[in-house]
Every structure is written in structure tokens, then in C-alpha cells.
Design an enzyme around this catalytic site. Sequence first.
Site, PDB file in Angstrom:
ATOM      1  CB  ILE A  84      -0.941  -0.025   1.233  1.00  0.00           C
ATOM      2  CG1 ILE A  84      -1.922  -1.209   1.135  1.00  0.00           C
ATOM      3  CG2 ILE A  84      -1.705   1.289   1.359  1.00  0.00           C
ATOM      4  CD1 ILE A  84      -2.727  -1.472   2.403  1.00  0.00           C
ATOM      5  CB  SER A 115      -6.753  -2.245   9.829  1.00  0.00           C
ATOM      6  OG  SER A 115      -7.415  -3.473   9.606  1.00  0.00           O
ATOM      7  CE1 TYR A 119      -2.045  -4.562  11.831  1.00  0.00           C
ATOM      8  CE2 TYR A 119      -4.323  -5.305  11.631  1.00  0.00           C
ATOM      9  CZ  TYR A 119      -3.224  -4.649  11.107  1.00  0.00           C
ATOM     10  OH  TYR A 119      -3.294  -4.078   9.848  1.00  0.00           O
ATOM     11  CB  THR A 122       0.098  -6.240   0.539  1.00  0.00           C
ATOM     12  OG1 THR A 122      -0.353  -6.574   1.855  1.00  0.00           O
ATOM     13  CG2 THR A 122      -0.641  -5.024   0.027  1.00  0.00           C
TER      14      THR A 122
HETATM   15  N1  LIG Z   1      -2.808  -5.432   3.315  1.00  0.00           N
HETATM   16  C1  LIG Z   1      -3.929  -5.341   4.002  1.00  0.00           C
HETATM   17  O1  LIG Z   1      -4.872  -6.122   3.792  1.00  0.00           O
HETATM   18  C2  LIG Z   1      -4.081  -4.290   5.065  1.00  0.00           C
HETATM   19  C3  LIG Z   1      -5.346  -4.107   5.622  1.00  0.00           C
HETATM   20  C4  LIG Z   1      -5.534  -3.135   6.586  1.00  0.00           C
HETATM   21  C5  LIG Z   1      -4.475  -2.331   6.972  1.00  0.00           C
HETATM   22  N2  LIG Z   1      -3.248  -2.516   6.427  1.00  0.00           N
HETATM   23  C6  LIG Z   1      -2.164  -1.635   6.874  1.00  0.00           C
HETATM   24  O2  LIG Z   1      -1.539  -1.056   5.745  1.00  0.00           O
HETATM   25  C7  LIG Z   1      -0.181  -0.780   6.038  1.00  0.00           C
HETATM   26  C8  LIG Z   1       0.692  -1.352   4.938  1.00  0.00           C
HETATM   27  O3  LIG Z   1       0.471  -2.747   4.812  1.00  0.00           O
HETATM   28  P1  LIG Z   1       0.830  -3.542   3.492  1.00  0.00           P
HETATM   29  O4  LIG Z   1      -0.181  -4.617   3.387  1.00  0.00           O
HETATM   30  O5  LIG Z   1       1.026  -2.642   2.358  1.00  0.00           O
HETATM   31  O6  LIG Z   1       2.238  -4.213   3.917  1.00  0.00           O
HETATM   32  P2  LIG Z   1       3.427  -4.817   3.018  1.00  0.00           P
HETATM   33  O7  LIG Z   1       3.009  -5.060   1.617  1.00  0.00           O
HETATM   34  O8  LIG Z   1       3.971  -5.948   3.824  1.00  0.00           O
HETATM   35  O9  LIG Z   1       4.494  -3.620   2.990  1.00  0.00           O
HETATM   36  C9  LIG Z   1       5.036  -3.156   4.185  1.00  0.00           C
HETATM   37  C10 LIG Z   1       6.046  -2.059   3.890  1.00  0.00           C
HETATM   38  O10 LIG Z   1       6.443  -1.478   5.134  1.00  0.00           O
HETATM   39  C11 LIG Z   1       7.853  -1.654   5.339  1.00  0.00           C
HETATM   40  N3  LIG Z   1       8.022  -1.835   6.790  1.00  0.00           N
HETATM   41  C12 LIG Z   1       7.691  -2.894   7.557  1.00  0.00           C
HETATM   42  N4  LIG Z   1       7.984  -2.659   8.855  1.00  0.00           N
HETATM   43  C13 LIG Z   1       8.494  -1.407   8.906  1.00  0.00           C
HETATM   44  C14 LIG Z   1       8.992  -0.567   9.953  1.00  0.00           C
HETATM   45  N5  LIG Z   1       9.036  -0.997  11.227  1.00  0.00           N
HETATM   46  N6  LIG Z   1       9.432   0.664   9.647  1.00  0.00           N
HETATM   47  C15 LIG Z   1       9.405   1.107   8.368  1.00  0.00           C
HETATM   48  N7  LIG Z   1       8.961   0.372   7.335  1.00  0.00           N
HETATM   49  C16 LIG Z   1       8.507  -0.864   7.602  1.00  0.00           C
HETATM   50  C17 LIG Z   1       8.254  -2.809   4.409  1.00  0.00           C
HETATM   51  O11 LIG Z   1       9.603  -2.716   3.918  1.00  0.00           O
HETATM   52  P3  LIG Z   1      10.888  -3.251   4.749  1.00  0.00           P
HETATM   53  O12 LIG Z   1      10.717  -4.719   4.911  1.00  0.00           O
HETATM   54  O13 LIG Z   1      12.076  -2.864   3.893  1.00  0.00           O
HETATM   55  O14 LIG Z   1      10.874  -2.498   6.048  1.00  0.00           O
HETATM   56  C18 LIG Z   1       7.305  -2.549   3.232  1.00  0.00           C
HETATM   57  O15 LIG Z   1       7.805  -1.525   2.397  1.00  0.00           O
HETATM   58  C19 LIG Z   1       0.077  -1.361   7.436  1.00  0.00           C
HETATM   59  O16 LIG Z   1      -0.036  -0.327   8.385  1.00  0.00           O
HETATM   60  C20 LIG Z   1      -1.059  -2.358   7.619  1.00  0.00           C
HETATM   61  O17 LIG Z   1      -1.389  -2.530   8.988  1.00  0.00           O
HETATM   62  C21 LIG Z   1      -3.021  -3.471   5.474  1.00  0.00           C
END
Ligand SMILES: NC(=O)c1ccc[n+]([C@@H]2O[C@H](COP(=O)([O-])OP(=O)(O)OC[C@H]3O[C@@H](n4cnc5c(N)ncnc54)[C@H](OP(=O)(O)O)[C@@H]3O)[C@@H](O)[C@H]2O)c1
Length: 262
Positions: A29, A154, A167, A202
Amino acid sequence: SVRMTSSEITPKGILANQVAVVTGSTDGIGFAIARRLAQDGAHVVVSSRKQQNVDWAVATLQGEGLSVTGTVCHVAKAEDRERLVAKALEHGGGIDILVCNAGVNPLVGSTLGASEQVWDKILSVNVKAPALLLRQLLPHMENRWRGAVILVSSTAAYTPRVDLGAYNVSKTALLGLTRTLALELAPKDIRVNCLVPGVIETNFSKVLHKNETFWNNYKENYQLQRIGRPEDCAGLVSFLCSPDASYITGENIAVAGLSSRL
Ligand SMILES: NC(=O)c1ccc[n+]([C@@H]2O[C@H](COP(=O)([O-])OP(=O)(O)OC[C@H]3O[C@@H](n4cnc5c(N)ncnc54)[C@H](OP(=O)(O)O)[C@@H]3O)[C@@H](O)[C@H]2O)c1
């Protein structure tokens, strides 16, 4: 202060001349948000924990002709946050947009099953880091004539999932943080809003969307018969950061196929 309206937007894009910082923006995202803000004219500073991911994201987006730089930033580390702020200031001396997207869930399990270590990690990355980063960055936002902050919650905040205990709690806290910060920063003309994703395809959500039982149940309960894509979140964030949203603050908006918010 002077605000632009959409009719005054230059062909360079609705976010032209703005500097945006996006955390956790080398994948998923956050990456889609970084790309969209840059496509809409902002200079974007991408960041995440791993140098090779930052290098890849910067090279990819620069290869698309977008104005992007990047640095390593683990959001729970104060010195990394400082470096992120310094990197953003290299471009124009101020910051207009902060998107706090980085979030973690180290445990699939119940709230009471979470150890103190798990609680500390979830709360420090998901809840404390956005507030602390904003604190470090605020002096450089105050000197601009507008400011927009986006937190990423979320739908687990609205409707907790039984297997996402701590979470869920952290994401509900972000709704409160959005409203509190919106109140505190309104006199400075800085708006604070919250993106509330449902299930978005993701790496983070693989455990859900690769699970057949979950998917069958999901299709029954959701009107739009597909999982969300990172790009589905990015347009809303760009809008909330733009002059078109200049009277919207303290709001949370679901991008979830069907909203579970009243
Ligand atoms: N995907 C869903 O269904 C969903 C639903 C609701 C909410 N969300 C929220 O959306 C956000 C993004 O999720 P996503 O699904 O896009 O995750 P993702 O695809 O796993 O990407 C996570 C990104 O954050 C980085 N990251 C992880 N831990 C970090 C830290 N401590 N400090 C800085 N960067 C960090 C990762 O890179 P590195 O490994 O290089 O750090 C990566 O670039 C999160 O807050 C999640 O809770 C996601």
C-alpha cells in the site's frame, strides 16, 4: 493562509511543489501511495527498514520519470526518523505531507496471548511511531502554507478479528490518534485523516487472501467480489492530501469493498 482550489491547479498536478514523506513505502500500500503522490506532482521521499528495498523503490519510481528520493527508516528508531526528516528537507526545505503507513503484526493470535514484547513492538511501530515522527517533522511542516497527515488504520479497528488481538487494538488507537491530532493541529491549518483499508492484496495480508475458507466467507459478506489492490487506496490518500480536501480533517474512510463503519 492562502489555499489553492482545484480550479487553480497547474498542469503539473494537484500536488505540485509539495514534499511528501511516506513510511513503509517500498512495497504494498505504501509503495502505491508513494507512486500516486509523485504522479500527482509531489516530490516523494520513500522509506523502509531495508536499504535494498529503498534502492529498488527509488530506482523503479525514478525510472517512471517521477520525483522520488529515499532513505532507510525503521519507524520505531528515533535516529532513523531523524534521518528521514533530514532527507526530506534536502528537497525544498519543508514538508507538506506525511503518510504514516508502516505497520506490523508479529502475532496471529488472541490479545491475551500477546507477550509484553509483542505488545511493545505493535504499539511502538503502529501507534507511537506516527506521533513521534510527526513531532520531529512538525517544525518543518508549520512553515508551509498547508499540511496534510494521513494515518493508516484497518477495518480491524471497526470490527475486530478474533485472530488479530493486539493488532486490532493498535488500529483502533489510530482512529483516536487521528481525531486528537486533528484537533491539536487545526489551529496550524494542518489536517489529519485516516485511511482504513479492508483486505488489500499485499505480502502482509497473504495469510488471509491465500486462505480458501477466508475467501469464501469474504465473498459472501462483501458486495464487491474481489480483494482490494494497493492502488485502490492510493487515490483516496492523494485526494485527502489535496486542496480539494481542504475542509476535511479528523475523518476516517474505509477502502474495503464494503464499509463496516456506521
Ligand atoms: N494489506 C492489508 O490487507 C491491510 C489491511 C488493513 C491495513 N493494512 C495496513 O496497511 C499498512 C501497509 O500494509 P501492506 O499490506 O502494504 O504491507 P506490506 O506489503 O507488507 O508492505 C510493508 C512495507 O512497510 C515496510 N516496513 C515494515 N515494517 C516497517 C517498519 N518498522 N518501519 C518502516 N517500514 C517498515 C516494508 O519494507 P521493509 O521490509 O524494507 O521495512 C514494506 O515496504 C500497514 O499499516 C497495515 O497494517 C493493510
